[in-house]
Design a protein around this motif. Structure first.
Motif, PDB file in Angstrom:
ATOM      1  N   THR A  28     -13.607   0.636   8.849  1.00 10.17           N
ATOM      2  CA  THR A  28     -13.284  -0.787   8.143  1.00 10.17           C
ATOM      3  C   THR A  28     -14.337  -0.949   7.173  1.00 10.17           C
ATOM      4  O   THR A  28     -14.243  -2.169   6.267  1.00 10.17           O
ATOM      5  CB  THR A  28     -13.250  -1.920   9.274  1.00 10.17           C
ATOM      6  OG1 THR A  28     -14.579  -1.700  10.003  1.00 10.17           O
ATOM      7  CG2 THR A  28     -12.138  -1.584  10.157  1.00 10.17           C
ATOM      8  N   LYS A  72      -7.252   8.544   2.788  1.00 10.47           N
ATOM      9  CA  LYS A  72      -6.673   7.131   2.337  1.00 10.47           C
ATOM     10  C   LYS A  72      -7.948   6.180   2.176  1.00 10.47           C
ATOM     11  O   LYS A  72      -7.681   4.850   2.088  1.00 10.47           O
ATOM     12  CB  LYS A  72      -5.913   6.575   3.568  1.00 10.47           C
ATOM     13  CG  LYS A  72      -4.906   7.367   4.151  1.00 10.47           C
ATOM     14  CD  LYS A  72      -4.359   6.592   5.487  1.00 10.47           C
ATOM     15  CE  LYS A  72      -3.005   7.341   5.858  1.00 10.47           C
ATOM     16  NZ  LYS A  72      -2.524   6.519   7.140  1.00 10.47           N
ATOM     17  N   ARG A  77      -5.061  -1.649   1.122  1.00 10.63           N
ATOM     18  CA  ARG A  77      -5.012  -1.921   2.828  1.00 10.63           C
ATOM     19  C   ARG A  77      -3.703  -2.316   3.125  1.00 10.63           C
ATOM     20  O   ARG A  77      -3.296  -1.881   4.393  1.00 10.63           O
ATOM     21  CB  ARG A  77      -5.954  -3.282   2.929  1.00 10.63           C
ATOM     22  CG  ARG A  77      -6.252  -3.356   4.462  1.00 10.63           C
ATOM     23  CD  ARG A  77      -7.430  -4.387   4.766  1.00 10.63           C
ATOM     24  NE  ARG A  77      -8.816  -3.528   4.573  1.00 10.63           N
ATOM     25  CZ  ARG A  77      -9.630  -3.687   3.637  1.00 10.63           C
ATOM     26  NH1 ARG A  77      -9.314  -4.860   2.405  1.00 10.63           N
ATOM     27  NH2 ARG A  77     -10.640  -3.037   3.498  1.00 10.63           N
ATOM     28  N   LYS A  78      -2.755  -2.757   2.160  1.00  8.61           N
ATOM     29  CA  LYS A  78      -1.620  -3.203   2.550  1.00  8.61           C
ATOM     30  C   LYS A  78      -0.764  -2.226   2.949  1.00  8.61           C
ATOM     31  O   LYS A  78       0.532  -2.271   3.447  1.00  8.61           O
ATOM     32  CB  LYS A  78      -0.889  -4.148   1.312  1.00  8.61           C
ATOM     33  CG  LYS A  78      -0.689  -3.349   0.032  1.00  8.61           C
ATOM     34  CD  LYS A  78      -0.114  -4.396  -1.008  1.00  8.61           C
ATOM     35  CE  LYS A  78      -0.006  -3.390  -2.329  1.00  8.61           C
ATOM     36  NZ  LYS A  78       0.691  -4.541  -3.325  1.00  8.61           N
ATOM     37  N   GLY A  82      -7.933   2.279   3.061  1.00  2.00           N
ATOM     38  CA  GLY A  82      -9.171   1.774   3.372  1.00  2.00           C
ATOM     39  C   GLY A  82      -9.701   0.714   2.305  1.00  2.00           C
ATOM     40  O   GLY A  82     -10.512  -0.092   2.562  1.00  2.00           O
ATOM     41  N   GLU A  83      -9.057   0.712   1.179  1.00  8.02           N
ATOM     42  CA  GLU A  83      -9.282  -0.149   0.014  1.00  8.02           C
ATOM     43  C   GLU A  83     -10.672  -0.088  -0.231  1.00  8.02           C
ATOM     44  O   GLU A  83     -11.500  -1.155  -0.622  1.00  8.02           O
ATOM     45  CB  GLU A  83      -9.098  -1.418   0.442  1.00  8.02           C
ATOM     46  CG  GLU A  83      -8.397  -2.175  -0.827  1.00  8.02           C
ATOM     47  CD  GLU A  83      -7.783  -3.452  -0.665  1.00  8.02           C
ATOM     48  OE1 GLU A  83      -8.228  -4.677  -1.153  1.00  8.02           O
ATOM     49  OE2 GLU A  83      -6.581  -3.528  -0.295  1.00  8.02           O
ATOM     50  N   GLN A  84     -11.714   1.020  -0.318  1.00  9.05           N
ATOM     51  CA  GLN A  84     -13.138   1.041  -0.723  1.00  9.05           C
ATOM     52  C   GLN A  84     -13.180   1.288  -1.970  1.00  9.05           C
ATOM     53  O   GLN A  84     -12.086   1.960  -2.699  1.00  9.05           O
ATOM     54  CB  GLN A  84     -13.706   2.247   0.349  1.00  9.05           C
ATOM     55  CG  GLN A  84     -13.622   2.090   1.632  1.00  9.05           C
ATOM     56  CD  GLN A  84     -14.427   0.692   2.334  1.00  9.05           C
ATOM     57  OE1 GLN A  84     -15.502   0.567   1.668  1.00  9.05           O
ATOM     58  NE2 GLN A  84     -13.626  -0.026   3.002  1.00  9.05           N
TER      59      GLN A  84
END
Length: 429
Positions: A28, A72, A77-78, A82-84
């Motif tokens: 996360t 990923k 995130r949607k 990981g949306e990093q």
């Protein structure tokens, strides 16, 4: 099948089945993603030398990356990503390469190719492709090599059709999707599209047998009448069948090149750090002190030249790491500031980023080659044995650092320093 009709041997994904449940949830935060990459590297490092000798197509290794969720790390995130930011992705590439240079290169190229539409595609195309890639945990390869002749593209109703041959592609054999790029017939306009890999018109030669990075499946590929809908022509208006200047504007669209150049530098750095780790363990367990030096020591770890050499390597690799991290944050700043207002990015800002990244390329190439060759001086003659596998680090680094001559990066930086010039965007700058 290979070009000769014979089956091409692949590693067995089942060997890593246990990790599907072990890594069932994604990290996360940055610390968690880096730790996950370190855990993957530890698994790969256990038998990296043996797997490299076997030279099997890395289906198992890609399965391990999928189990770990590392494909990923950049995804929204949607859709389960990981949306990093890129700075975190670069660190994961570096850590995986520390355990296995080939697999570090594969994940680096995947993260780049899987986000290509974010730079040269419309917001709709980028979102649609991210959903496809992240929800299916797809691995993305690419058959884009500017030194070869372009693939040709012809318009065919609602589709575009690719044809041609590439001497190099990366990861295609083990990919779910492949990035293609070529020139539209009768124009100089270029088109990127992402197509399913498993189709009759994508024919791999299975001829990658170079001295290093042997598990990257970087051999040649023939593209025969491979279609893609006009709606998948990245950055093009599908109705007008013309490039959309609001999307494919320079300098924004040219961010592809510095972004992948920093991918390169981070797996170079990871390979060099892996060599230092591997050599250090060998020195402390296998190297013998030299008994004819006049100031004889009982242990190699008491010998001045061994301690001095390792200390010097560590200092330079720490400096390279700090520089790579700084460049990663510079990339984050550009992407964060301009993703929603692409036309706001200036040529100067793009050029400044390119030269931060050129600096990393120079330092990681020079330092990496010195470390991966120099570790033999402090491990001893027995460390050259094939079973030790210490040579793979130098071979991996030497292979890819020839991708584009680092001398030209030095020249770029010289012009930037002396003349205040920023580089003209090309396929390599």
């Amino acid at each position: 099948m290979g070009a000769d009709g014979n089956a091409h041997p692949s590693s067995d994904p089942a060997v890593y089945d246990e990790y599907a449940s072990k890594w069932a949830t994604l990290p996360t935060d940055e610390e968690g993603w880096v730790k996950r990459a370190q855990d993957v590297a530890a698994v790969l490092a256990q038998d990296a030398a043996a797997r490299e000798k076997e030279n099997k197509s890395p289906k198992a290794e890609v399965a391990l990356l999928k189990h770990a969720g590392l494909l990923k790390v950049l995804g929204p995130r949607k859709y389960g990503g990981g949306e990093q930011p890129w700075s975190v992705a670069y660190k994961t590439i570096r850590e995986v390469a520390r355990g296995d240079g080939s697999i570090g290169m594969l994940i680096g190229y995947h993260l780049f190719w899987s986000t290509t539409a974010n730079v040269v595609g419309s917001p709709e195309q980028a979102d649609r492709l991210q959903k496809l890639i992240i929800e299916n945990n797809y691995f993305v390869g690419g058959a884009v090599n500017p030194r070869d002749s372009n693939l040709t593209i012809r318009a065919d109703g609602d589709n575009i059709v690719f044809n041609g041959f590439k001497n190099f592609n990366t990861g295609g054999v083990v990919s779910d999707l492949t990035v293609l790029e070529g020139a539209l017939e009768g124009t100089e306009d270029r088109i990127f599209a992402i197509v399913p890999t498993s189709q009759p018109g994508v024919v791999f030669s299975h001829n990658w047998d170079n001295v290093g990075l042997r598990l990257t499946e970087s051999g040649s590929v023939k593209i025969e009448n491979v279609p893609a809908p006009w709606t998948d022509a990245l950055g093009w208006d599908a109705e007008k069948k013309k490039p959309d200047p609001a999307i494919l504007s320079i300098p924004w669209a040219s961010l592809l090149i510095p972004t992948i150049q920093l991918v390169f530098s981070n797996f170079y750095l990871g390979i060099a750090l892996g060599a230092l780790d591997y050599a250090s363990k060998y020195t402390t367990t296998n190297t013998r002190a030299w008994p004819f030096g006049g100031d004889n020591k009982e242990k190699p770890t008491d010998e001045f030249y061994i301690l001095s050499t390792y200390g010097n390597f560590l200092a330079h690799l720490r400096a390279a790491t700090a520089l790579a991290d700084k460049a990663g944050l510079e990339a984050d700043s550009i992407y964060g500031k301009y993703s929603d207002k692409r036309d706001g990015l200036t040529a100067q800002e793009r050029g400044d980023l390119a030269e931060w990244i050129a600096s990393v390329k120079v330092v990681t190439t020079d330092t990496g080659l010195r470390v991966t060759a120099g570790v033999f001086e402090v491990t001893g003659a027995k460390a050259t044995a094939s079973k030790v596998g210490l040579d793979r680090f130098w071979r991996d680094l030497r292979t890819h650092t020839l991708h584009d001559p680092v001398a030209f990066k030095n020249r770029e930086l010289g012009r930037y320093q002396l003349l205040g010039e920023i580089p003209e965007p090309t396929w390599y700058t």
